[in-house]
Design an enzyme around this catalytic site. Sequence first.
Site, PDB file in Angstrom:
ATOM      1  N   LEU A  19     -19.976 -47.239 -55.391  1.00 51.72           N
ATOM      2  CA  LEU A  19     -19.768 -45.977 -56.091  1.00 51.72           C
ATOM      3  C   LEU A  19     -19.210 -44.889 -55.182  1.00 51.72           C
ATOM      4  CD1 LEU A  19     -22.993 -45.800 -58.301  1.00 51.72           C
ATOM      5  CD2 LEU A  19     -20.651 -46.155 -59.085  1.00 51.72           C
ATOM      6  N   ASP A  38     -20.594 -42.827 -44.174  1.00 51.28           N
ATOM      7  CA  ASP A  38     -21.256 -44.109 -44.380  1.00 51.28           C
ATOM      8  C   ASP A  38     -21.825 -44.594 -43.056  1.00 51.28           C
ATOM      9  OD1 ASP A  38     -20.977 -46.221 -46.945  1.00 51.28           O
ATOM     10  OD2 ASP A  38     -21.619 -47.111 -45.040  1.00 51.28           O
ATOM     11  N   ASN A 100     -24.837 -39.746 -52.576  1.00 46.58           N
ATOM     12  CA  ASN A 100     -24.742 -41.088 -53.141  1.00 46.58           C
ATOM     13  C   ASN A 100     -25.412 -42.163 -52.274  1.00 46.58           C
ATOM     14  OD1 ASN A 100     -23.273 -43.292 -54.835  1.00 46.58           O
ATOM     15  ND2 ASN A 100     -22.595 -43.692 -52.735  1.00 46.58           N
ATOM     16  N   SER A 152     -31.512 -42.307 -61.227  1.00 49.84           N
ATOM     17  CA  SER A 152     -31.458 -43.671 -61.761  1.00 49.84           C
ATOM     18  C   SER A 152     -32.387 -43.813 -62.952  1.00 49.84           C
ATOM     19  CB  SER A 152     -31.876 -44.670 -60.676  1.00 49.84           C
ATOM     20  OG  SER A 152     -32.008 -45.969 -61.211  1.00 49.84           O
ATOM     21  N   TYR A 165     -38.011 -46.925 -54.963  1.00 50.11           N
ATOM     22  CA  TYR A 165     -36.704 -46.447 -55.427  1.00 50.11           C
ATOM     23  C   TYR A 165     -36.866 -45.497 -56.627  1.00 50.11           C
ATOM     24  CZ  TYR A 165     -31.833 -46.933 -57.092  1.00 50.11           C
ATOM     25  OH  TYR A 165     -30.549 -46.708 -57.506  1.00 50.11           O
ATOM     26  N   ALA A 167     -39.511 -43.712 -57.487  1.00 52.80           N
ATOM     27  CA  ALA A 167     -40.135 -42.452 -57.083  1.00 52.80           C
ATOM     28  C   ALA A 167     -39.116 -41.527 -56.434  1.00 52.80           C
ATOM     29  CB  ALA A 167     -41.287 -42.732 -56.112  1.00 52.80           C
ATOM     30  N   ALA A 168     -38.267 -42.096 -55.571  1.00 49.12           N
ATOM     31  CA  ALA A 168     -37.251 -41.291 -54.894  1.00 49.12           C
ATOM     32  C   ALA A 168     -36.225 -40.747 -55.880  1.00 49.12           C
ATOM     33  CB  ALA A 168     -36.558 -42.126 -53.821  1.00 49.12           C
ATOM     34  N   LYS A 169     -35.822 -41.579 -56.830  1.00 48.70           N
ATOM     35  CA  LYS A 169     -34.790 -41.171 -57.776  1.00 48.70           C
ATOM     36  C   LYS A 169     -35.296 -40.140 -58.777  1.00 48.70           C
ATOM     37  CE  LYS A 169     -31.171 -43.338 -56.353  1.00 48.70           C
ATOM     38  NZ  LYS A 169     -30.147 -42.542 -55.639  1.00 48.70           N
ATOM     39  N   GLY A 198     -21.630 -52.316 -61.257  1.00 47.70           N
ATOM     40  CA  GLY A 198     -21.696 -53.601 -60.571  1.00 47.70           C
ATOM     41  C   GLY A 198     -21.294 -53.450 -59.115  1.00 47.70           C
ATOM     42  N   ARG A 200     -22.879 -53.856 -54.733  1.00 49.29           N
ATOM     43  CA  ARG A 200     -23.770 -54.718 -53.947  1.00 49.29           C
ATOM     44  C   ARG A 200     -25.232 -54.319 -54.131  1.00 49.29           C
ATOM     45  NH1 ARG A 200     -23.588 -53.052 -47.565  1.00 49.29           N
ATOM     46  NH2 ARG A 200     -23.902 -50.813 -47.812  1.00 49.29           N
TER      47      ARG A 200
END
Length: 305
Positions: A19, A38, A100, A152, A165, A167-169, A198, A200
């Site tokens: 993304l 990155d 991101n 998310s 994941y 909880a963080a989102k 879609g 990784r």
Amino acid sequence: MTIRFDGQVAIVTGAGNGLGRSHALALAARGAKVVVNDLGGARDGSGASSAAAAEVVELIKQGGGDAIAHGANVANFAEVEDMVGQAMAKWGRVDILINNAGILRDKSFAKMSLDDFKLVMDVHLMGSVNCCKAVWDIMREQNYGRIVMTTSSSGMYGNFGQSNYGAAKMAVLGLMNTLVLEGAKNNIRVNALAPTAGTRMTEDIMPEEFMGLLTPEAVTAGALLLCHNDAPTRQILCAGAGGYASARLVETDGIFLSAEEQTPESVAAQWQAVNDISTQQELESGMKQSEKFLSKAMAKLKSKI
């Protein structure tokens, strides 16, 4: 209306793949100068490599755009500050931040180590906090800023094996809600993107036959809407496979119980009214909930006078 970013500077974290890569390339194609951030780690956050970010920068330059790569670990504030400092030194401003970057350490809560829980929180939540903090005063001083959080459905609705994941989102939405209020007077608009793509990150979660539909570009269309000049604020935009929807936190109007009635039995007896969704609405801030309940109490007091 054509959405352009000419003369603007954007930072996209986790932009070497998936993304983030799609966001960075699309911003550049529409005129933005881009910091391609990155760390270059694996999906679980291990390792580091500058190759992916460098490739995106090269693609942007081949297309006639301008970009730099930076390998900051978003969980490290000093590294994030250095990244923002390089952007300021080169271009003198930062207009857009897309948070991101992320990792996965999926396991059921019973089997998950606290180290794995904390690491995911550090990257997703503190990574967003660090990046927002590093650009916040810049955006305030220039009276312009557009910030996109990446949330998310796992956070909003839950997903087995993703307590860390999720909880963080969900936490980044709490961050968004307050930054919306604090940034409003300086034209800083903050939104959240809830993607389904879609990449990784989802390659062993989504059925293979669906992966072709879940393109990063479909999500990027939503991301760019959330960070352009006329962007909304405090929106949660869900995007995937060409579908776009908004999500929101709502609260029912609820009930009032006098001091004598304030027992668990009384609450249970009016449970249907407590959950009456016909009265639900979005609240502009946490204080609005207090105002609602106090107004109910005051109205009851006045009725007794």
